[in-house]
Design an enzyme around this catalytic site. Structure first.
Site, PDB file in Angstrom:
ATOM      1  N   ASP A  75       0.912  -1.079  -0.140  1.00 12.39           N
ATOM      2  CA  ASP A  75       0.093   0.003   0.063  1.00 12.39           C
ATOM      3  C   ASP A  75       1.144   1.261  -0.076  1.00 12.39           C
ATOM      4  O   ASP A  75       1.919   1.482  -0.663  1.00 12.39           O
ATOM      5  CB  ASP A  75      -0.990  -0.075   1.266  1.00 12.39           C
ATOM      6  CG  ASP A  75      -2.087   1.161   1.191  1.00 12.39           C
ATOM      7  OD1 ASP A  75      -2.915   1.013   0.628  1.00 12.39           O
ATOM      8  OD2 ASP A  75      -1.927   1.923   1.988  1.00 12.39           O
ATOM      9  N   HIS A 111      -6.988  -6.534  -0.914  1.00  8.24           N
ATOM     10  CA  HIS A 111      -6.118  -5.650  -0.637  1.00  8.24           C
ATOM     11  C   HIS A 111      -5.096  -6.127   0.299  1.00  8.24           C
ATOM     12  O   HIS A 111      -3.719  -5.875   0.314  1.00  8.24           O
ATOM     13  CB  HIS A 111      -6.421  -4.206  -0.496  1.00  8.24           C
ATOM     14  CG  HIS A 111      -5.582  -3.136  -0.457  1.00  8.24           C
ATOM     15  ND1 HIS A 111      -4.673  -2.814  -1.512  1.00  8.24           N
ATOM     16  CD2 HIS A 111      -5.143  -2.311   0.512  1.00  8.24           C
ATOM     17  CE1 HIS A 111      -3.966  -1.824  -1.375  1.00  8.24           C
ATOM     18  NE2 HIS A 111      -4.134  -1.475   0.110  1.00  8.24           N
ATOM     19  N   TYR A 139      -1.944  11.152   1.641  1.00  9.56           N
ATOM     20  CA  TYR A 139      -2.730  11.357   0.368  1.00  9.56           C
ATOM     21  C   TYR A 139      -2.701  12.935   0.160  1.00  9.56           C
ATOM     22  O   TYR A 139      -2.661  13.258  -0.984  1.00  9.56           O
ATOM     23  CB  TYR A 139      -4.282  11.084   0.799  1.00  9.56           C
ATOM     24  CG  TYR A 139      -4.394   9.563   0.945  1.00  9.56           C
ATOM     25  CD1 TYR A 139      -4.869   8.662   0.084  1.00  9.56           C
ATOM     26  CD2 TYR A 139      -4.243   9.011   2.236  1.00  9.56           C
ATOM     27  CE1 TYR A 139      -5.112   7.324   0.348  1.00  9.56           C
ATOM     28  CE2 TYR A 139      -4.554   7.688   2.402  1.00  9.56           C
ATOM     29  CZ  TYR A 139      -4.594   6.625   1.505  1.00  9.56           C
ATOM     30  OH  TYR A 139      -5.148   5.451   1.616  1.00  9.56           O
TER      31      TYR A 139
END
Length: 316
Positions: free
Chosen positions: A101, A295, A230
């Protein structure tokens, strides 16, 4: 787990919590969002049993590591700087690098900036993201997938925090860590992540004890440190202009679940299997697609992922 040692290392202006076990060649594990060193608990125990020194920090902004308040303190340069400083403090010249990730994204940048410090790379879930010369990362996602795409929803300070804060931390983590819908997450602002289904019971690979560990840390820190990755991504785009078009010059293996949401981003499969990935990462030796895995693959398929990592790094 009781054999895992926990230390605090000063690096790059922050204090970093580090979990480690074993001795031998060093393997550095980088976790993602919303996670901690603990996401690698299975791999730490396995790799240490195979003769490696397994090291997993809480990355900047997570767990027991410092969390600077400004989103601009979370660029790839900051994160890689933390990790290079960590290796220096530990007296380690080169490592095997393993990321998942955001940890995978930062591992790509680590290899881009400092290939001299990496023996080989195993990355999970997130392929290399080529820098477009004129379109910033978040702007590109917004153009492709719209404002409801979760990456875009995380941009505005306070909005995602309010969403995640609207339910108990443990419940939110259960929702997030067990997502199995392979479509890119579209989160309308009026619904938020709180609208995701809560698994009952938990899948066999994730226990209430695991959730309690994650939740205990995130109750103390909140999620802002993670959201800041982010929020800093467009700044990372600006700062990586000197590396535009550069190749990753490290031997690499890539592993992804066939239900992983990142594998189903627009253009991802074509990039991974159609030659683009190999062009950007010429020393990419293998791509493994794991059937039926989503994921959070290092936790969902611990034995399989540990073996895939070991089978690659033992060659070097």
């Amino acid at each position: 787990m009781e054999k895992i040692e926990h230390t605090t290392i000063s690096t790059n202006g922050i204090n970093m919590h580090v979990a480690s076990i074993g001795s031998g060649p060093a393997v550095l594990f980088l976790h993602g969002f919303p996670e901690l060193w603990y996401s690698w608990r299975h791999q730490l125990l396995f790799l240490s049993s195979m003769g490696y020194r397994a090291i997993a920090p809480d990355l900047r902004g997570f767990g027991d590591t410092d969390a600077p308040p400004s989103p601009s303190s979370y660029t790839a340069h900051h994160i890689v700087g933390d990790l290079v400083g960590l290796l220096d403090q530990l007296g380690i010249d080169q490592v095997f690098l393993v990321g998942h990730d955001w940890g995978a994204m930062m591992a790509w940048y680590f290899c881009l900036f400092r290939p001299d410090r990496v023996k080989a790379l195993v990355n999970l879930s997130v392929h290399f993201l080529r820098r477009h010369p004129s379109i910033k990362f978040v702007d590109g996602f917004r153009a492709l997938l719209g404002d409801d795409f979760y990456f875009c929803q995380f941009q505005e300070p306070g909005v995602a925090e309010a969403d995640f804060g609207s339910v108990d931390v443990a419940t939110m983590l259960k929702k997030f860590l067990t997502m199995r819908d392979p479509r890119p997450p579209m989160i309308p602002k009026e619904k938020g992540f709180r609208a995701l289904e809560t698994p009952d019971p938990l899948p066999a690979w994730l226990t209430e004890e695991d959730i309690d560990y994650f939740a205990g840390k995130f109750r103390k820190t909140g999620f802002t440190g993670g959201f800041n990755y982010y929020r800093a991504f467009n700044l990372t785009w600006e700062l990586t202009a000197p590396w535009s078009g550069s190749e990753i010059k490290v031997a690499a293996k890539f592993i992804v679940g066939d239900l992983d949401l990142v594998y189903h981003f627009p253009g991802a499969k074509e990039y991974i299997h159609g030659g683009g990935f190999k062009k950007d990462v010429p020393l990419l030796e293998e791509v493994v697609v794991v059937d039926g895995a989503a994921h959070f693959i290092n936790q969902e398929r611990p034995a399989e992922i540990s073996s895939l990592i070991y089978d690659f790094i033992k060659k070097f």
